[in-house]
Design a protein around this motif. Structure first.
Motif, PDB file in Angstrom:
ATOM      1  N   TYR A  14       9.255  50.667 -10.573  1.00  0.00           N
ATOM      2  CA  TYR A  14       9.604  52.086 -10.636  1.00  0.00           C
ATOM      3  C   TYR A  14      10.828  52.307  -9.767  1.00  0.00           C
ATOM      4  O   TYR A  14      10.958  51.663  -8.720  1.00  0.00           O
ATOM      5  N   ALA A  47      -2.657  49.452  -6.013  1.00  0.00           N
ATOM      6  CA  ALA A  47      -2.597  48.021  -6.343  1.00  0.00           C
ATOM      7  C   ALA A  47      -1.857  47.748  -7.654  1.00  0.00           C
ATOM      8  O   ALA A  47      -1.350  46.651  -7.868  1.00  0.00           O
ATOM      9  N   GLY A  48      -1.839  48.742  -8.529  1.00  0.00           N
ATOM     10  CA  GLY A  48      -1.158  48.559  -9.813  1.00  0.00           C
ATOM     11  C   GLY A  48      -2.083  48.636 -11.020  1.00  0.00           C
ATOM     12  O   GLY A  48      -1.693  48.274 -12.128  1.00  0.00           O
ATOM     13  N   THR A  50      -3.452  51.418 -12.600  1.00  0.00           N
ATOM     14  CA  THR A  50      -3.061  52.418 -13.601  1.00  0.00           C
ATOM     15  C   THR A  50      -1.807  51.957 -14.337  1.00  0.00           C
ATOM     16  O   THR A  50      -1.691  52.134 -15.554  1.00  0.00           O
ATOM     17  N   THR A  51      -0.871  51.370 -13.604  1.00  0.00           N
ATOM     18  CA  THR A  51       0.350  50.873 -14.249  1.00  0.00           C
ATOM     19  C   THR A  51      -0.020  49.821 -15.304  1.00  0.00           C
ATOM     20  O   THR A  51       0.512  49.831 -16.421  1.00  0.00           O
TER      21      THR A  51
HETATM   22  N1  LIG Z   1       5.940  57.042 -11.722  1.00  0.00           N
HETATM   23  C1  LIG Z   1       6.023  56.360 -10.591  1.00  0.00           C
HETATM   24  N2  LIG Z   1       7.162  56.352  -9.854  1.00  0.00           N
HETATM   25  C2  LIG Z   1       7.255  55.647  -8.713  1.00  0.00           C
HETATM   26  N3  LIG Z   1       6.267  54.885  -8.200  1.00  0.00           N
HETATM   27  C3  LIG Z   1       5.102  54.859  -8.872  1.00  0.00           C
HETATM   28  C4  LIG Z   1       4.918  55.591 -10.099  1.00  0.00           C
HETATM   29  N4  LIG Z   1       3.652  55.347 -10.538  1.00  0.00           N
HETATM   30  C5  LIG Z   1       3.092  54.520  -9.642  1.00  0.00           C
HETATM   31  N5  LIG Z   1       3.946  54.231  -8.654  1.00  0.00           N
HETATM   32  C6  LIG Z   1       3.688  53.340  -7.498  1.00  0.00           C
HETATM   33  O1  LIG Z   1       3.289  52.071  -8.002  1.00  0.00           O
HETATM   34  C7  LIG Z   1       2.211  51.541  -7.229  1.00  0.00           C
HETATM   35  C8  LIG Z   1       1.047  51.216  -8.140  1.00  0.00           C
HETATM   36  O2  LIG Z   1       0.534  52.428  -8.648  1.00  0.00           O
HETATM   37  P1  LIG Z   1      -0.707  52.507  -9.618  1.00  0.00           P
HETATM   38  O3  LIG Z   1      -0.949  53.956  -9.919  1.00  0.00           O
HETATM   39  O4  LIG Z   1      -0.530  51.578 -10.737  1.00  0.00           O
HETATM   40  O5  LIG Z   1      -1.870  51.941  -8.655  1.00  0.00           O
HETATM   41  P2  LIG Z   1      -3.428  52.039  -8.793  1.00  0.00           P
HETATM   42  O6  LIG Z   1      -3.945  50.682  -8.494  1.00  0.00           O
HETATM   43  O7  LIG Z   1      -3.827  52.658 -10.073  1.00  0.00           O
HETATM   44  O8  LIG Z   1      -3.779  53.006  -7.583  1.00  0.00           O
HETATM   45  P3  LIG Z   1      -4.965  54.094  -7.421  1.00  0.00           P
HETATM   46  O9  LIG Z   1      -6.228  53.312  -7.273  1.00  0.00           O
HETATM   47  O10 LIG Z   1      -4.587  54.779  -6.148  1.00  0.00           O
HETATM   48  O11 LIG Z   1      -4.937  54.983  -8.613  1.00  0.00           O
HETATM   49  C9  LIG Z   1       1.906  52.570  -6.156  1.00  0.00           C
HETATM   50  O12 LIG Z   1       2.531  52.174  -4.957  1.00  0.00           O
HETATM   51  C10 LIG Z   1       2.511  53.845  -6.681  1.00  0.00           C
HETATM   52  O13 LIG Z   1       2.947  54.673  -5.629  1.00  0.00           O
END
Ligand SMILES: Nc1ncnc2c1ncn2[C@@H]1O[C@H](COP(=O)(O)OP(=O)(O)OP(=O)(O)O)[C@@H](O)[C@H]1O
Length: 317
Positions: A14, A47-48, A50-51
């Motif tokens: 990102y 951790a990543g 949702t991504t």
């Molecule tokens: N649209 C975006 N722009 C910039 N950074 C982002 C964006 N979406 C996610 N991130 C960053 O990418 C990293 C991974 O995010 P993600 O949402 O995939 O994590 P996650 O494991 O789902 O977390 P959670 O359990 O808190 O939902 C985080 O550091 C987040 O801040």
């Protein structure tokens, strides 16, 4: 079991706000999910997960690597690939709040390509399965969080896809509703052969529902194991010892130097051993000190402890 979802080395960055720098959220994640499997995607905040989920369901395009669903590449063959997948994402973007339950179901049935003459039957079947019949004229806005979540999963089932992705399906639900949602997901996988991928922080969901867990930490997969095997692996040798008398500070120190003691609580201590037979050494020390032991029990490790241990080890390495 053939795999239905293949995630192959995906990377996703990102752009940082107000800067040209990039933040790498997913750093080469690979895993496969078999047909009819229930897999938990687990990891600490950020951790990543949702991504990864958004990349699988086509909302994000990976910078590198690929996602294949039922043999179709999610970028090159987007429509065909996404035709096999439904997603319930976190938050309530999955539903129209100003429409009632039935209107939502009918709208999404049409939207997801259910033939017109089958809509009524399909909607009714699912409302029965999800026990939402008595709520069908209720506005989504007026439903409880649990009901909304059940409806969101119900809507995702309309398209009758092979794969269902759920981001935090039990977040904010009370114990009873969380259990209901868990049972529904189990039914979907067991009776309808659906493949279910769940991103969650809810350890009982993983321990109780998922056959396999993929643990992501700092954008990388750190474990990809069957849940029962992971538990067995970490079960090794943790014991709870109940003493009849308090130990002296000196005795405690000797023990703490020798064994990893997780918890002291009055006369109770929790200790784990690298090798099973080390328990005898511990008992020998107690004997020498003439410390009477009330009971020694093997403790059952739960999934939360396994998860914390894995993530801690990864950070330390
Ligand atoms: N649209 C975006 N722009 C910039 N950074 C982002 C964006 N979406 C996610 N991130 C960053 O990418 C990293 C991974 O995010 P993600 O949402 O995939 O994590 P996650 O494991 O789902 O977390 P959670 O359990 O808190 O939902 C985080 O550091 C987040 O801040």
């Amino acid at each position: 079991m053939g795999s239905i979802v293949t995630v192959d080395g995906i990377k996703k960055s990102y752009k940082k706000r107000k800067s040209k720098e990039e933040f790498v959220a997913v750093k080469g994640v690979s895993f496969e999910v078999g047909k009819g499997e229930i897999v938990g995607l687990l990891g600490p905040n950020g951790a990543g997960k949702t991504t990864t989920i958004k990349t699988i369901c086509g909302l994000l395009v990976p910078d590198e690597g690929s996602v294949t669903i039922n043999g179709f590449d999610s970028v090159k063959d987007r429509n065909k690939a996404l035709g096999h997948i439904s997603a319930v994402l976190e938050g309530n973007r999955n539903l129209y709040w100003r429409l009632n339950v039935l209107e939502n179901m009918e709208y999404f049935a049409g939207n997801r390509g259910v033939p017109k003459k089958e809509i009524k039957t399909q909607v009714n079947k699912l409302l029965n399965l999800f026990q939402l019949q008595d709520k069908k004229y209720e506005l989504v806005n007026n439903l409880s969080r649990g009901m909304q979540q059940k409806l969101a999963i119900c809507v995702a089932m309309l398209a009758d896809t092979d794969v269902i992705l759920l981001d935090e399906p039990t977040l904010g639900l009370d114990v009873e509703t969380g259990y209901e949602v868990r049972e529904l997901l189990r039914t979907i996988a067991r009776d309808q052969g659906k493949t279910v991928i769940i991103s969650t922080h809810d350890m009982p969901v993983v321990q109780d529902l998922c056959q396999r867990t993929i643990i992501i930490n700092d954008g990388k997969v750190i474990a990809n194991e069957r849940v029962d095997q992971l538990l067995r692996l970490f079960e090794t040798s943790a014991y709870q010892v109940n003493l009849k008398e308090e130990l002296t500070a000196e005795q405690r120190e000797i023990l703490e130097l020798k064994f990893p003691i997780h918890r002291w609580e009055g006369l109770k201590l929790e200790v784990s051993f690298e090798q099973e037979q080390d328990i005898y050494e511990l008992m020998e020390i107690f004997k020498k000190n003439q410390t009477p032991i009330e009971t020694i029990n093997r403790t059952e490790i739960n999934f939360e402890q396994v998860f914390r241990k894995l993530v801690k080890e990864e950070v330390a390495s």
